[in-house]
Scaffold this motif. Structure first.
Motif, PDB file in Angstrom:
ATOM      1  N   ASN A  35     -17.011  25.800  41.417  1.00 32.38           N
ATOM      2  CA  ASN A  35     -17.945  24.687  41.181  1.00 32.38           C
ATOM      3  C   ASN A  35     -17.397  23.297  40.749  1.00 32.38           C
ATOM      4  OD1 ASN A  35     -20.277  25.923  41.418  1.00 32.38           O
ATOM      5  ND2 ASN A  35     -20.200  27.127  39.294  1.00 32.38           N
ATOM      6  N   ALA A  36     -16.092  23.596  40.167  1.00 31.95           N
ATOM      7  CA  ALA A  36     -15.190  22.416  39.570  1.00 31.95           C
ATOM      8  C   ALA A  36     -14.554  21.782  40.995  1.00 31.95           C
ATOM      9  CB  ALA A  36     -14.005  23.032  38.871  1.00 31.95           C
ATOM     10  N   ILE A  37     -14.284  22.519  42.107  1.00 29.66           N
ATOM     11  CA  ILE A  37     -13.702  21.857  43.095  1.00 29.66           C
ATOM     12  C   ILE A  37     -14.851  21.136  43.671  1.00 29.66           C
ATOM     13  CG2 ILE A  37     -12.954  22.619  45.707  1.00 29.66           C
ATOM     14  CD1 ILE A  37     -11.505  24.532  44.374  1.00 29.66           C
ATOM     15  N   MET A  38     -15.977  21.789  43.966  1.00 31.52           N
ATOM     16  CA  MET A  38     -17.160  21.034  44.600  1.00 31.52           C
ATOM     17  C   MET A  38     -17.727  19.765  43.679  1.00 31.52           C
ATOM     18  SD  MET A  38     -19.770  24.097  45.478  1.00 31.52           S
ATOM     19  CE  MET A  38     -21.024  23.065  46.121  1.00 31.52           C
ATOM     20  N   ILE A  39     -17.396  19.932  42.250  1.00 32.87           N
ATOM     21  CA  ILE A  39     -17.653  18.491  41.515  1.00 32.87           C
ATOM     22  C   ILE A  39     -16.572  17.471  41.942  1.00 32.87           C
ATOM     23  CG2 ILE A  39     -17.665  17.836  39.290  1.00 32.87           C
ATOM     24  CD1 ILE A  39     -18.790  20.610  38.350  1.00 32.87           C
ATOM     25  N   VAL A  40     -15.542  18.068  42.003  1.00 33.15           N
ATOM     26  CA  VAL A  40     -14.410  16.983  42.136  1.00 33.15           C
ATOM     27  C   VAL A  40     -14.692  16.428  43.686  1.00 33.15           C
ATOM     28  CG1 VAL A  40     -11.876  16.822  42.826  1.00 33.15           C
ATOM     29  CG2 VAL A  40     -12.977  17.925  40.664  1.00 33.15           C
ATOM     30  N   ALA A  41     -14.789  17.246  44.819  1.00 35.98           N
ATOM     31  CA  ALA A  41     -14.981  16.753  45.789  1.00 35.98           C
ATOM     32  C   ALA A  41     -16.565  15.817  46.323  1.00 35.98           C
ATOM     33  CB  ALA A  41     -15.204  18.141  46.945  1.00 35.98           C
ATOM     34  N   ALA A  42     -17.450  16.131  45.363  1.00 37.79           N
ATOM     35  CA  ALA A  42     -18.580  15.392  45.347  1.00 37.79           C
ATOM     36  C   ALA A  42     -18.137  13.936  44.841  1.00 37.79           C
ATOM     37  CB  ALA A  42     -19.752  15.875  44.482  1.00 37.79           C
ATOM     38  N   ILE A  43     -17.253  14.083  43.733  1.00 34.80           N
ATOM     39  CA  ILE A  43     -16.847  12.523  42.889  1.00 34.80           C
ATOM     40  C   ILE A  43     -16.089  11.800  44.177  1.00 34.80           C
ATOM     41  CG2 ILE A  43     -15.491  11.819  41.219  1.00 34.80           C
ATOM     42  CD1 ILE A  43     -16.302  14.117  39.413  1.00 34.80           C
ATOM     43  N   VAL A  44     -15.320  12.822  44.817  1.00 32.85           N
ATOM     44  CA  VAL A  44     -14.349  11.800  45.795  1.00 32.85           C
ATOM     45  C   VAL A  44     -15.172  11.234  46.767  1.00 32.85           C
ATOM     46  CG1 VAL A  44     -12.551  12.054  47.331  1.00 32.85           C
ATOM     47  CG2 VAL A  44     -12.260  13.233  44.990  1.00 32.85           C
ATOM     48  N   PHE A  45     -16.178  11.994  47.349  1.00 32.39           N
ATOM     49  CA  PHE A  45     -17.105  11.672  48.291  1.00 32.39           C
ATOM     50  C   PHE A  45     -17.825  10.505  47.955  1.00 32.39           C
ATOM     51  CE2 PHE A  45     -21.284  11.665  50.341  1.00 32.39           C
ATOM     52  CZ  PHE A  45     -21.023  11.642  51.767  1.00 32.39           C
ATOM     53  N   ILE A  46     -18.407  10.489  46.676  1.00 33.19           N
ATOM     54  CA  ILE A  46     -19.222   9.180  46.129  1.00 33.19           C
ATOM     55  C   ILE A  46     -18.405   8.089  46.057  1.00 33.19           C
ATOM     56  CG2 ILE A  46     -20.678   8.560  44.199  1.00 33.19           C
ATOM     57  CD1 ILE A  46     -21.702  11.317  43.707  1.00 33.19           C
ATOM     58  N   VAL A  47     -17.154   8.359  45.503  1.00 38.01           N
ATOM     59  CA  VAL A  47     -16.291   6.945  45.377  1.00 38.01           C
ATOM     60  C   VAL A  47     -15.934   6.487  46.908  1.00 38.01           C
ATOM     61  CG1 VAL A  47     -13.939   6.334  44.574  1.00 38.01           C
ATOM     62  CG2 VAL A  47     -15.281   8.037  43.153  1.00 38.01           C
ATOM     63  N   GLY A  48     -15.676   7.379  47.650  1.00 43.60           N
ATOM     64  CA  GLY A  48     -15.284   6.983  48.985  1.00 43.60           C
ATOM     65  C   GLY A  48     -16.471   6.075  49.723  1.00 43.60           C
ATOM     66  N   LEU A  49     -17.696   6.704  49.523  1.00 48.55           N
ATOM     67  CA  LEU A  49     -18.882   6.249  49.860  1.00 48.55           C
ATOM     68  C   LEU A  49     -19.059   4.739  49.395  1.00 48.55           C
ATOM     69  CD1 LEU A  49     -21.403   6.707  51.744  1.00 48.55           C
ATOM     70  CD2 LEU A  49     -22.613   7.583  49.848  1.00 48.55           C
ATOM     71  N   VAL A  50     -18.968   4.849  48.104  1.00 48.27           N
ATOM     72  CA  VAL A  50     -19.086   3.433  47.298  1.00 48.27           C
ATOM     73  C   VAL A  50     -18.087   2.342  47.855  1.00 48.27           C
ATOM     74  CG1 VAL A  50     -18.782   2.213  45.169  1.00 48.27           C
ATOM     75  CG2 VAL A  50     -20.051   4.301  45.119  1.00 48.27           C
ATOM     76  N   GLY A  51     -16.885   2.689  48.106  1.00 49.27           N
ATOM     77  CA  GLY A  51     -15.804   2.031  48.449  1.00 49.27           C
ATOM     78  C   GLY A  51     -16.044   1.631  49.982  1.00 49.27           C
ATOM     79  N   VAL A  52     -16.448   2.535  50.898  1.00 46.64           N
ATOM     80  CA  VAL A  52     -17.092   2.118  52.235  1.00 46.64           C
ATOM     81  C   VAL A  52     -18.084   0.861  52.245  1.00 46.64           C
ATOM     82  CG1 VAL A  52     -18.031   3.060  54.453  1.00 46.64           C
ATOM     83  CG2 VAL A  52     -16.140   4.297  53.224  1.00 46.64           C
ATOM     84  N   GLY A  53     -18.989   1.348  51.044  1.00 46.67           N
ATOM     85  CA  GLY A  53     -19.973   0.176  51.037  1.00 46.67           C
ATOM     86  C   GLY A  53     -19.598  -0.907  50.747  1.00 46.67           C
ATOM     87  N   ILE A  54     -18.620  -1.101  49.965  1.00 41.29           N
ATOM     88  CA  ILE A  54     -18.352  -2.143  49.209  1.00 41.29           C
ATOM     89  C   ILE A  54     -17.514  -2.924  50.247  1.00 41.29           C
ATOM     90  CG2 ILE A  54     -16.355  -3.461  47.550  1.00 41.29           C
ATOM     91  CD1 ILE A  54     -17.252  -1.275  45.620  1.00 41.29           C
ATOM     92  N   TRP A  55     -16.714  -2.414  51.083  1.00 49.52           N
ATOM     93  CA  TRP A  55     -15.772  -2.916  52.264  1.00 49.52           C
ATOM     94  C   TRP A  55     -16.908  -3.196  53.299  1.00 49.52           C
ATOM     95  CZ3 TRP A  55     -14.636  -0.532  57.260  1.00 49.52           C
ATOM     96  CH2 TRP A  55     -13.713  -1.374  58.055  1.00 49.52           C
ATOM     97  N   GLY A  56     -18.010  -2.623  53.713  1.00 53.89           N
ATOM     98  CA  GLY A  56     -18.889  -3.012  54.541  1.00 53.89           C
ATOM     99  C   GLY A  56     -19.588  -4.419  54.193  1.00 53.89           C
ATOM    100  N   TYR A  57     -19.926  -4.347  52.861  1.00 54.77           N
ATOM    101  CA  TYR A  57     -20.513  -5.630  52.326  1.00 54.77           C
ATOM    102  C   TYR A  57     -19.471  -6.737  52.463  1.00 54.77           C
ATOM    103  CZ  TYR A  57     -22.568  -8.690  49.025  1.00 54.77           C
ATOM    104  OH  TYR A  57     -23.156  -9.994  48.354  1.00 54.77           O
ATOM    105  N   MET A  58     -18.281  -6.502  52.320  1.00 53.27           N
ATOM    106  CA  MET A  58     -17.197  -7.559  52.302  1.00 53.27           C
ATOM    107  C   MET A  58     -17.188  -8.212  53.601  1.00 53.27           C
ATOM    108  SD  MET A  58     -14.336  -6.244  49.670  1.00 53.27           S
ATOM    109  CE  MET A  58     -13.152  -7.701  50.182  1.00 53.27           C
ATOM    110  N   LEU A  59     -17.207  -7.138  54.662  1.00 53.81           N
ATOM    111  CA  LEU A  59     -17.118  -7.501  56.074  1.00 53.81           C
ATOM    112  C   LEU A  59     -18.540  -8.245  56.365  1.00 53.81           C
ATOM    113  CD1 LEU A  59     -15.588  -4.418  57.919  1.00 53.81           C
ATOM    114  CD2 LEU A  59     -14.267  -6.516  57.342  1.00 53.81           C
ATOM    115  N   HIS A  60     -19.421  -7.877  55.938  1.00 50.52           N
ATOM    116  CA  HIS A  60     -20.636  -8.453  56.276  1.00 50.52           C
ATOM    117  C   HIS A  60     -20.815  -9.847  55.690  1.00 50.52           C
ATOM    118  CE1 HIS A  60     -25.005  -8.975  57.551  1.00 50.52           C
ATOM    119  NE2 HIS A  60     -25.246  -9.088  56.206  1.00 50.52           N
TER     120      HIS A  60
END
Length: 208
Positions: A35-60
């Motif tokens: 469960n801890a690993i899944m939580i960490v992975a989820a956090i990393v995924f969310i952070v990465g998704l947010v980063g990709v979103g910000i990067w995409g917004y900046m590119l747009h």
């Protein structure tokens, strides 16, 4: 009577934990780690998704800024091209008017120059010189005439050489008059080269 307590030794010995309870504990620990690993992975995924979103917004945003800048540049280019074409038309019209004006000036000059030249020849002619003929061919004028004497013919030659309308004077013939046989009278021929660049009016006559 002696009594022997057979259970006394059993009461002091350690109790054994059932194997089933140990397995449950190990499974719970593994499940907690998962469960801890899944939580960490989820956090990393969310952070990465947010980063990709910000990067995409900046590119747009950058793309939109570049598109606006490109549109503005195209509009400026169309404006400049219109001004350049307008300037070319004005320049062509100006050159046409200048050529037309130059042609008119040349025509007027060609029409007025023979009269100016005749006035110049007349004004610079001494009273002791008479003309027999004046013939113009192109930019040269041939004068044939007579003079009272050699000095009068030479004076006429010198006066013509100083005229701003005449580029040069050739003096190919000066001889004794054989036609009228008047004493001291000479016959002469002079060829004048007209100065094309001058538009000056004739100067006052220079008598001998």
């Amino acid at each position: 009577m002696i009594q022997i307590n057979l259970l006394s030794g059993r009461e002091g010995s350690p109790k054994k934990v059932p194997r089933e309870s140990t397995a449950v504990t190990s499974f719970s620990a593994i499940e907690g780690e998962s469960n801890a690993i899944m939580i960490v992975a989820a956090i990393v995924f969310i952070v990465g998704l947010v980063g990709v979103g910000i990067w995409g917004y900046m590119l747009h945003s950058r793309k939109e800024a570049l598109s606006r800048d490109l549109s503005r540049k195209k509009q400026e280019l169309r404006t400049y091209q219109g001004l350049i074409e307008q300037e070319k038309r004005f320049r062509a019209r100006k050159e046409m008017l200048e050529r037309k004006e130059q042609t008119i000036v040349q025509l007027k000059d060609r029409q007025s120059k023979p009269m100016k030249l005749l006035e110049e020849i007349y004004n610079r002619c001494p009273d002791t010189v008479w003309f027999e003929s004046i013939v113009q061919k192109g930019m040269s004028v041939t004068i044939k005439g007579r003079a009272k004497n050699t000095e009068a013919a030479n004076q006429f030659y010198q006066d013509l050489s100083q005229s701003p309308l005449i580029r040069g004077v050739e003096y190919p013939l000066l001889q004794k008059d054989e036609k009228y046989r008047i004493p001291n009278v000479v016959y002469f021929e002079m060829v004048l080269s007209i100065n094309q660049s001058t538009n000056q009016s004739s100067k006052p006559g220079m008598g001998a």
